[in-house]
Design an enzyme around this catalytic site. Structure first.
Site, PDB file in Angstrom:
ATOM      1  N   GLY A 115     -18.048  10.505   4.073  1.00  0.00           N
ATOM      2  CA  GLY A 115     -17.998   8.755   3.834  1.00  0.00           C
ATOM      3  C   GLY A 115     -19.248   8.465   4.516  1.00  0.00           C
ATOM      4  N   GLY A 116     -19.511   8.703   6.063  1.00  0.00           N
ATOM      5  CA  GLY A 116     -20.373   8.274   6.686  1.00  0.00           C
ATOM      6  C   GLY A 116     -21.816   8.426   6.191  1.00  0.00           C
ATOM      7  N   ALA A 173     -13.282  13.361   7.795  1.00  0.00           N
ATOM      8  CA  ALA A 173     -12.308  14.035   6.801  1.00  0.00           C
ATOM      9  C   ALA A 173     -12.905  14.774   5.905  1.00  0.00           C
ATOM     10  CB  ALA A 173     -12.022  12.650   5.979  1.00  0.00           C
ATOM     11  N   LYS A 213     -17.174  12.601  -1.500  1.00  0.00           N
ATOM     12  CA  LYS A 213     -17.600  13.787  -2.378  1.00  0.00           C
ATOM     13  C   LYS A 213     -16.746  14.983  -1.755  1.00  0.00           C
ATOM     14  CE  LYS A 213     -19.259  16.008   1.638  1.00  0.00           C
ATOM     15  NZ  LYS A 213     -18.579  17.010   2.440  1.00  0.00           N
ATOM     16  N   ASP A 247     -25.925  15.955   4.775  1.00  0.00           N
ATOM     17  CA  ASP A 247     -25.229  15.404   3.547  1.00  0.00           C
ATOM     18  C   ASP A 247     -25.717  14.008   2.969  1.00  0.00           C
ATOM     19  OD1 ASP A 247     -23.510  17.587   3.662  1.00  0.00           O
ATOM     20  OD2 ASP A 247     -21.978  16.335   4.208  1.00  0.00           O
TER      21      ASP A 247
HETATM   22  O1  C5P Z   1     -26.544  17.111   9.786  1.00  0.00           O
HETATM   23  P1  C5P Z   1     -25.365  16.519  10.109  1.00  0.00           P
HETATM   24  O2  C5P Z   1     -25.731  15.273  11.198  1.00  0.00           O
HETATM   25  O3  C5P Z   1     -24.309  15.750   9.279  1.00  0.00           O
HETATM   26  O4  C5P Z   1     -24.761  17.683  11.010  1.00  0.00           O
HETATM   27  C1  C5P Z   1     -23.573  17.383  11.934  1.00  0.00           C
HETATM   28  C2  C5P Z   1     -23.378  18.713  12.828  1.00  0.00           C
HETATM   29  O5  C5P Z   1     -22.714  19.767  11.864  1.00  0.00           O
HETATM   30  C3  C5P Z   1     -24.414  19.062  13.423  1.00  0.00           C
HETATM   31  O6  C5P Z   1     -24.920  18.733  14.655  1.00  0.00           O
HETATM   32  C4  C5P Z   1     -24.163  20.833  13.259  1.00  0.00           C
HETATM   33  O7  C5P Z   1     -23.307  20.927  14.559  1.00  0.00           O
HETATM   34  C5  C5P Z   1     -23.280  20.993  12.183  1.00  0.00           C
HETATM   35  N1  C5P Z   1     -24.254  21.459  10.883  1.00  0.00           N
HETATM   36  C6  C5P Z   1     -24.668  22.806  10.994  1.00  0.00           C
HETATM   37  N2  C5P Z   1     -25.144  23.138  10.046  1.00  0.00           N
HETATM   38  C7  C5P Z   1     -25.248  22.440   8.826  1.00  0.00           C
HETATM   39  C8  C5P Z   1     -24.786  20.999   8.723  1.00  0.00           C
HETATM   40  C9  C5P Z   1     -24.182  20.449   9.961  1.00  0.00           C
HETATM   41  O8  C5P Z   1     -24.522  23.508  11.973  1.00  0.00           O
HETATM   42  N3  C5P Z   1     -25.974  22.958   7.661  1.00  0.00           N
END
Ligand code: C5P
Length: 289
Positions: A100-101, A96, A10, A135
């Protein structure tokens, strides 16, 4: 029975962060658009365990891998005693900003549900996906979507008329950006950290008309910290705009820069120019929207 599924990526047409939440995540509004660049996952039932392999040795295949975590969550929730064998063929660049993950994790949930005879409802899959990552729920569906909360509350949208005939040109600089690092460093940019609510909806309205109408609503709050640290990414945007792109923006927390350009020929010419200018250390691709 073996099932093979394509796992797309995306871009964020807007990533507007609204503030930091008490749980440490950030409240945001975003418009995500699927990009037809794919990893491929194959699934097979086995007698026990989670057996994940990947053609990219840089990626761990244990519980650090989101696909492995998706498998654990699925078999626990569905009370499955058999095991699952998964192979991941990786094509999408990692760290990136292309999700992807996250896409792999969502595709894995869908794949497990197929090979085990649909034990889980869409609502349960949605709950598991949200736990795996902000995501991940977006990738349970395949349309453009607007997402709110920490990104996990997704509303599918019809395709945007303004993007008809357009191509994405994507540039990956050959290094990744850590998402937690980008969010942490946003704290130094108060106006980017506390965006004005409503811009994502406004972008959606504009994209029912034209790209020009969207103007500055193609926006990414995380550019503030990331472009400061990696000025090359700002140079990519300038170059894309000078060479015919209708817009250029960083996707997610980077490091990918993407542009929209009208028509296949122009997209391929732009891709060629990027290669000439920035050399073989960058990865560049173009794909129809
Ligand atoms: O949800 P995900 O594991 O992809 O998020 C990775 C990191 O990105 C989180 O640990 C946080 O540091 C940050 N994040 C955030 N706010 C979001 C999404 C992600 O602070 N809405």
């Amino acid at each position: 029975m073996q099932v093979e599924l394509k796992s797309p990526c995306k871009v964020n047409l807007i990533l507007n962060i609204l503030g930091k939440r008490p749980d440490g995540f950030h409240e945001l509004e975003t418009v995500m658009h699927p990009v037809k660049i794919f990893d491929v996952l194959t699934f097979e039932r086995i007698s026990s365990g989670i057996d994940l392999t990947c053609d990219n040795a840089a990626l761990p295949t244990d519980s650090r891998n989101l696909v492995h975590r998706a498998a654990t969550a699925f078999v626990e929730e569905a009370k499955i005693t058999d095991g699952v064998k998964i192979h991941l063929a990786k094509r999408i660049p990692m760290e990136a900003g292309l999700g992807g993950g996250s896409g792999n994790a969502a595709t894995a949930l869908l794949g497990f549900n197929q090979i085990f005879g649909s034990p889980l409802t869409p609502q349960v899959l949605q709950r598991l996906a949200a736990k795996l990552g902000s995501d991940v729920p977006f990738f349970l569906q395949s349309s453009p979507a607007i997402a709110i909360g920490r990104g996990e509350q997704v509303r599918s949208l019809p395709t945007f008329p303004a993007l008809d005939g357009y191509y994405f040109v994507l540039i990956h600089p050959g290094f990744g950006v850590s998402t937690p690092w980008a969010y942490k460093n946003l704290a130094r940019f108060p106006s980017a950290l506390n965006g004005e609510r409503g811009r994502a909806e406004r972008l959606v309205q504009s994209l029912n008309l034209s790209i020009d109408a969207a103007g500055s609503d193609f926006y990414n709050s995380l550019e503030a910290p990331v472009l400061e640290k990696f000025p090359l990414l700002a140079i990519f945007q300038e170059f894309l705009l000078e060479n015919g792109a209708a817009m250029a923006l960083m996707s997610g927390s980077g490091s990918t820069t993407f542009a929209l350009i009208n028509g296949k020929e122009k997209a391929e010419r732009l891709q060629e120019k990027v290669r000439e200018k920035f050399g073989s250390s960058v990865w560049v691709g173009s794909v129809e929207v």
